[in-house]
Design a protein around this motif. Structure first.
Motif, PDB file in Angstrom:
ATOM      1  N   TYR A   1       0.837  -0.997   0.074  1.00 47.32           N
ATOM      2  CA  TYR A   1       0.137   0.054   0.009  1.00 47.32           C
ATOM      3  C   TYR A   1       0.787   1.097  -0.072  1.00 47.32           C
TER       4      TYR A   1
ATOM      5  N   ILE B   1      -4.066   5.143  -5.211  1.00 42.95           N
ATOM      6  CA  ILE B   1      -5.177   4.948  -4.207  1.00 42.95           C
ATOM      7  C   ILE B   1      -5.781   6.378  -3.823  1.00 42.95           C
TER       8      ILE B   1
ATOM      9  N   TYR C   1      -2.021  -4.253  -7.989  1.00 45.97           N
ATOM     10  CA  TYR C   1      -2.546  -4.066  -6.541  1.00 45.97           C
ATOM     11  C   TYR C   1      -4.045  -4.542  -6.282  1.00 45.97           C
ATOM     12  N   TYR C   2      -4.592  -4.204  -7.377  1.00 42.18           N
ATOM     13  CA  TYR C   2      -6.133  -4.920  -7.160  1.00 42.18           C
ATOM     14  C   TYR C   2      -6.256  -6.210  -7.812  1.00 42.18           C
TER      15      TYR C   2
ATOM     16  N   SER D   1     -13.985  -8.639 -11.272  1.00 47.64           N
ATOM     17  CA  SER D   1     -12.859  -7.802 -10.338  1.00 47.64           C
ATOM     18  C   SER D   1     -13.435  -7.348  -9.167  1.00 47.64           C
TER      19      SER D   1
ATOM     20  N   ARG E   1     -14.597  -4.243  -8.676  1.00 48.21           N
ATOM     21  CA  ARG E   1     -14.085  -2.835  -8.148  1.00 48.21           C
ATOM     22  C   ARG E   1     -14.751  -1.889  -8.946  1.00 48.21           C
TER      23      ARG E   1
ATOM     24  N   GLY F   1     -15.645  -0.309  -4.478  1.00 48.71           N
ATOM     25  CA  GLY F   1     -14.580  -1.140  -4.574  1.00 48.71           C
ATOM     26  C   GLY F   1     -13.230  -0.393  -4.616  1.00 48.71           C
TER      27      GLY F   1
ATOM     28  N   ALA G   1      -9.698   1.211  -2.788  1.00 49.32           N
ATOM     29  CA  ALA G   1      -8.828   0.951  -1.833  1.00 49.32           C
ATOM     30  C   ALA G   1      -9.107   2.438  -1.043  1.00 49.32           C
TER      31      ALA G   1
ATOM     32  N   TYR H   1     -12.973  -7.254   1.344  1.00 46.50           N
ATOM     33  CA  TYR H   1     -11.735  -6.199   0.874  1.00 46.50           C
ATOM     34  C   TYR H   1     -11.417  -6.103   2.514  1.00 46.50           C
TER      35      TYR H   1
ATOM     36  N   GLY I   1      -8.176  -2.441   1.246  1.00 44.77           N
ATOM     37  CA  GLY I   1      -8.886  -2.755  -0.099  1.00 44.77           C
ATOM     38  C   GLY I   1      -8.352  -3.600  -0.797  1.00 44.77           C
ATOM     39  N   ARG I   2      -7.271  -4.669  -0.461  1.00 46.79           N
ATOM     40  CA  ARG I   2      -7.301  -5.807  -1.088  1.00 46.79           C
ATOM     41  C   ARG I   2      -8.252  -6.983  -0.984  1.00 46.79           C
ATOM     42  N   TRP I   3      -8.466  -7.607  -2.043  1.00 45.97           N
ATOM     43  CA  TRP I   3      -9.542  -8.799  -2.041  1.00 45.97           C
ATOM     44  C   TRP I   3      -9.070 -10.071  -1.041  1.00 45.97           C
TER      45      TRP I   3
END
Length: 607
Positions: free
Chosen positions: A344, A353, A389-390, A410, A412, A417, A419, A500, A504-506
């Motif tokens: 991040y 972000i 990153y996503y 995604s 997103r 969605g 971050a 998340y 904000g990462r899945w």
């Protein structure tokens, strides 16, 4: 006319989301007799407020400010006070909505009359942009000015907070000297504001109307020519003397303040440019104002679209979105813990972000796309590293953020969605369905939950040998009746974002267990996962756009909204809905609205 600042009484005009219908007058009177008669009934009524003095809904309008404050106090749980029968959360919502609806109808019944346009100084960003355009310099002249606080509808361009303190006077002098020192040494800048020959009157005659954003009188020009002459008399060079005179211009209230004056077309030009650019009008706006054409609604709409399509509107997107969605707090008061943040804090990722929501909003505005894209869109604006990153393959994009079509699955599309939104609604080390649910209610739906009651127990950490998911711990927390009434509205919205993590990462698991991202809303609506949550919110798109409209109108006016302003909000939302929620319609309807176009002048406020 009702002119009730929401700062005094921020009663929500739209019913609380998923709440029951507002009270009838008879139901409201029954509630007052049961819960309020001890203090506000009979011969002695606290605060001189006896509800028995109001025999019908029309009578509420005679003391509208008092009723608005009463509705707010009841909604926030401050009334009835301890020792009196408490109200359920549903009754608080229904009662406060009844008051707001009644006052709103009264305010709109006889048309819209805007209040006097408030006197306010340029905020730090506006000052920087204005100096930049006036002197044609790339310098951030306002960087050392004090940070402006939020007011009005939550923005730092609100008149309520833009007063002038002694420290401002000192800093403005310092900023003017820094800006002019650069401008006098740079050939391109000199050419933009100095006449080819050292004739001080010609320079000031051209500069003053731009600096004051209106025509000037010969006497005003003489005043600053006199400063130049006084400097020359004491032995200053031409450059030193003209700089001294221009410093005087830049310290004038007519430069530092937004003034509504006897030139309404020029004031309207400034209103438009500071709304969509955060800076002074350009030559075309000045020309239209001088010709008296800007008051034509068709011309005004065309100019608003022109300003939107200029890259300077990106500053508007950054300032508005950063404050509306609280993204500006990232890196200031809100900082994810480096131990859990991973990459991040890689420079390009962190920058991407922070800017993604504003760039995305700006793209919607530039392309005149539907505002429903804020909830779900087929693209975002990302750099290659942010795409990775996503968890996406950044085909065709490089270091600079660009519009990028999102691949299927995604998760997103839209603000939920992103971050930045997910990090600002988390704790530094973990997610928070409570903060995320509150963010949705407050930032998107415009229905912030009431503050928690006193002595609320803290959320317990893991207990026993088996790790618990955050959801399981919250379920235990909600078992407490003190907590359940509010959390039943907040938490189900936040649970949909649990896939998340705090930056904000899945993810698919929490504490080694599969994540349950389903929710059941107060009206019984069920959903599973963020994609279905978006569909639920899309069913509330009119309310979300109404909240956005109120925020943006407050930003455009630079003050808190009154009840009559909310009548204008109704009209704007109707027009936006009729045009399939197109972004340009929102902007053009705001600038064509009565509060924006027709500003009365508060004469006594002129410096």
């Amino acid at each position: 006319m009702l002119r009730i600042l929401f700062l005094l009484a921020p009663v929500l005009l739209a019913p609380a989301v998923w709440a029951a219908d507002p009270f009838t007058f008879a139901e409201a009177q029954g509630l007052l007799r049961t819960h309020c008669a001890k203090c506000h009934g009979g011969k002695v009524a606290l605060g001189g407020f006896n509800f028995a003095q109001f025999p019908d809904e029309a009578s509420l309008l005679t003391r509208s400010k008092v009723w608005a404050r009463a509705g707010n106090l009841i909604r926030e749980g401050e009334m009835p006070p301890p020792g009196n029968p408490a109200l359920s959360l549903e009754d608080r919502d229904r009662f406060s909505t009844w008051i707001a609806t009644t006052l709103h109808k009264g305010a709109c019944a006889d048309g819209i009359t805007p209040p006097a346009f408030p006197l306010r100084r340029l905020n730090r960003n506006e000052y920087t942009a204005t100096v930049r355009d006036l002197l044609n310099i790339p310098v951030n002249a306002g960087r050392n000015l004090p940070i402006d606080g939020a007011g009005g509808e939550g923005f730092d361009n609100a008149a309520e907070t833009l007063f002038l303190s002694p420290i401002h006077a000192e800093k403005y002098l310092e900023a003017a000297k820094i800006a002019l020192d650069y401008a006098m040494r740079d050939p391109k800048s000199r050419a933009a504001f100095l006449t080819p020959q050292p004739d001080a009157r010609a320079t000031l005659t051209a500069l003053l109307p731009r600096a004051f954003r209106r025509p000037v009188t010969p006497a005003e020009i003489d005043r600053y020519v006199a400063l130049f002459q006084a400097a020359e008399k004491r032995g200053d060079t031409y450059d030193e003397a003209i700089s001294y005179a221009i410093q005087g211009v830049m310290l004038s209230p007519h430069f530092l303040f937004r003034l509504e004056n006897s030139t309404p077309d020029y004031a309207l030009a400034s209103r438009l440019s500071y709304f969509l650019w955060g800076g002074m009008p350009d030559a075309e706006l000045f020309k239209l104002a001088g010709e008296g054409k800007l008051a034509d609604p068709a011309v005004l709409s065309a100019q608003a679209v022109r300003l939107l399509k200029d890259q300077r509107s990106r500053e508007f997107a950054e300032n508005f979105v950063g404050q509306w969605l609280s993204i500006r707090e990232l890196g200031r008061d809100i900082k994810p813990d480096a131990k859990v943040a991973g990459d991040y804090y890689e420079t390009e990722v962190e920058s991407g972000i922070r800017y993604e929501p504003a760039l995305f909003f700006h793209e919607i505005l530039m392309q005149n796309e539907p505002l429903t894209y804020l909830l779900d869109a087929p693209y975002s604006v990302v750099s290659s590293k942010l795409a990775r990153y996503y968890g996406m393959t950044p085909t065709g994009i490089r270091q600079q953020p660009v519009r990028f079509n999102l691949p299927p699955g995604s998760h997103r599309g839209g603000l939920l969605g992103m971050a930045a939104v997910l990090a600002v609604s988390s704790y530094p080390t973990r997610t928070s369905p409570v903060l995320r649910g509150k963010w949705i209610l407050e930032s998107l739906l415009g229905t912030p939950p009431p503050p928690p009651p006193p002595n609320v127990p803290e959320l317990k950490e893991h207990e026993g040998a088996t790790p618990q998911t955050l959801r399981a711990r919250l379920e235990q927390h909600r078992a407490n009746p003190v907590c359940a009434s509010c959390h039943s509205r907040i938490d189900p919205l936040g649970f949909g974002l649990e896939n998340y993590d705090s930056v904000g990462r899945w993810r698919e698991t929490d504490a080694g267990q599969p994540i349950d991202a389903s929710g059941v809303l107060p009206d019984g609506t069920r959903y599973r996962g963020v994609d279905e949550l978006k569909k639920v919110l899309l069913s509330k798109k009119k309310q979300i756009v109404r909240n956005l409209t109120g925020k943006m109108l407050g930003y455009a006016l630079g003050r808190g909204l009154t009840m009559e302003d909310e009548c204008a909000v109704d009209q704007i939302v109707t027009a936006v809905e009729r045009d399939d929620y197109k972004a340009h319609t929102l902007i053009t309807e705001i600038v064509r609205s009565v509060p924006f176009r027709t500003a009365t002048v508060r004469q006594e406020s002129k410096p």
